[in-house]
Motif scaffolding. Structure first.
Motif, mmCIF file in Angstrom:
data_model
loop_
_atom_site.group_PDB
_atom_site.id
_atom_site.type_symbol
_atom_site.label_atom_id
_atom_site.label_comp_id
_atom_site.label_asym_id
_atom_site.label_seq_id
_atom_site.Cartn_x
_atom_site.Cartn_y
_atom_site.Cartn_z
ATOM 1 N N LYS A 1 -5.717 -4.709 4.375
ATOM 2 C CA LYS A 1 -6.967 -5.165 3.747
ATOM 3 C C LYS A 1 -6.673 -5.649 2.336
ATOM 4 N N GLU B 1 -8.446 -9.549 5.920
ATOM 5 C CA GLU B 1 -7.768 -8.505 6.689
ATOM 6 C C GLU B 1 -6.734 -9.143 7.605
ATOM 7 N N CYS C 1 3.683 1.665 1.462
ATOM 8 C CA CYS C 1 4.478 1.752 2.689
ATOM 9 C C CYS C 1 5.644 0.769 2.598
ATOM 10 N N SER D 1 -4.183 -2.908 0.627
ATOM 11 C CA SER D 1 -3.956 -1.593 1.211
ATOM 12 C C SER D 1 -3.551 -1.763 2.672
ATOM 13 N N LEU D 2 -2.857 -0.760 3.185
ATOM 14 C CA LEU D 2 -2.387 -0.795 4.571
ATOM 15 C C LEU D 2 -2.781 0.503 5.257
ATOM 16 N N THR D 3 -3.332 0.392 6.431
ATOM 17 C CA THR D 3 -3.708 1.565 7.215
ATOM 18 C C THR D 3 -3.218 1.406 8.644
ATOM 19 N N ARG D 4 -2.828 2.524 9.253
ATOM 20 C CA ARG D 4 -2.429 2.539 10.658
ATOM 21 C C ARG D 4 -3.640 2.924 11.498
ATOM 22 N N GLN D 5 -3.918 2.116 12.490
ATOM 23 C CA GLN D 5 -5.048 2.369 13.364
ATOM 24 C C GLN D 5 -4.664 3.389 14.445
ATOM 25 N N GLY E 1 0.806 -1.218 0.000
ATOM 26 C CA GLY E 1 0.000 0.000 0.000
ATOM 27 C C GLY E 1 0.833 1.258 0.000
ATOM 28 N N PHE F 1 -1.516 -2.177 12.855
ATOM 29 C CA PHE F 1 -1.588 -2.184 11.397
ATOM 30 C C PHE F 1 -2.792 -3.016 10.975
ATOM 31 N N ARG F 2 -3.464 -2.564 9.930
ATOM 32 C CA ARG F 2 -4.529 -3.365 9.334
ATOM 33 C C ARG F 2 -4.303 -3.405 7.828
#
Length: 317
Positions: A113, A126, A24, A101-105, A22, A110-111
């Protein structure tokens, strides 16, 4: 939900690989079993992991894909085909339908998807990566990197010694009349201290400040990491075998300990310590005449030959 994953030694043998998820830049190592996986990710500022077994994979697959009805083996096989290339730095699946995709909570997790197709139906997955515990970070990253650093330092020292010997060899050639055919091949005498100072002054300023540039775990470092880890595992197995042998030895013996003349038991550690002290004392002031044998605590096992009438030096004075 975190559950039991790969055995620590199995995952430890996997090198860290630079990946891009994603957009990153990360270092990743992963293990995929029959219906279980263990993933580790780091961006140099932290380490995150997720461990999943068969039951956890089946529960999450049903939560995210209510329209799909399949066995956990089918879910996991498709998951490996899609996720594994992303965690090894290789190209994506041939069909090109997977999106990741990668998202920081907000809580620092890390999550990751993932969306793809399974049996012409959308398949969602996920990865919920949480901060790895300190023992995992030390075992999987810190200790191997310290061992690699020490090994590379030894390599540099040996190369410095080799250059010194090469300079001495070239100097011998010159003293015997040898000359260079091309002046541009001439080099200065290698001085390790001067080289170190120049290297530090030139190499430190351009060091990468961005984390993305500091994640270059290339093929040579990956092979060195694998060699260091394999050596460490071999030593652990050897020490474990020796400890088991030592633990079993007392049970097979008589169980009796040598005793002092007053009746107190003498431990093996005390005997070894006394032996080492006598050896050090003997090396420090070596007498002109050989000392007699030490007096043994058990009179029944004294040597048959009569010792010379000299001052007795032994464990008990």
């Amino acid at each position: 939900m975190e559950v039991g994953g790969a055995p620590s030694e199995v995952l430890l043998q996997r090198p860290w690989l630079p990946v891009s998820i994603g957009g990153c830049q990360l270092l990743a190592k992963s293990w995929f079993g029959e219906t279980a996986y263990h993933v580790l990710l780091t961006d140099v500022s932290g380490v995150w992991e997720e461990r999943m077994d068969s039951s956890a994979i089946q529960r999450r697959a049903k939560e995210l894909n209510r329209r799909l009805q399949a066995t956990v083996e089918a879910f996991f096989s498709h998951l490996c085909d899609v996720v594994r290339p992303c965690l090894t730095g290789s190209d994506g699946p041939p069909d090109g339908d997977a999106h990741i995709s990668l998202t920081r909570q907000p809580d620092g997790n890390f999550r990751i998807k993932l969306k793809s197709k399974l049996a012409e139906l959308p398949f969602y997955w996920e990865l919920h990566c949480t901060p790895a515990p300190v023992p995992v970070v030390c075992g999987q990253l810190v200790r191997p990197l310290l061992a690699m650093s020490h090994l590379l330092q030894r390599q540099v020292e040996q190369l410095g010694g080799l250059l010194g010997r090469k300079d001495a060899e070239i100097q011998d050639y010159r003293e015997n009349g040898a000359t260079l055919s091309r002046d541009r091949l001439q080099t200065d005498i290698f001085d390790e201290e001067t080289f170190r100072e120049e290297f530090m002054s030139k190499a430190l300023p351009p060091l990468p400040s961005e984390q993305s540039d500091a994640l270059g775990f290339n093929g040579d470092l990956q092979r060195l990491y694998a060699a260091v880890v394999a050596r460490g595992n071999a030593r652990k197995r050897k020490l474990s075998g020796e400890q088991k042998t030592a633990a079993a030895a007392p049970s097979s013996g008589t169980g009796s300990c040598p005793r002092r003349p007053g009746g107190a038991a003498v431990s093996s550690e005390a005997g070894e310590s006394g032996t080492e002290q006598r050896a050090v004392s003997k090396m420090a002031d070596r007498p002109a005449v050989q000392q007699s044998l030490p007096v043994l605590s058990n009179p029944a096992v004294r040597p048959s030959s009569k010792p010379k009438k000299k001052k007795v030096v032994g464990l008990f004075r």
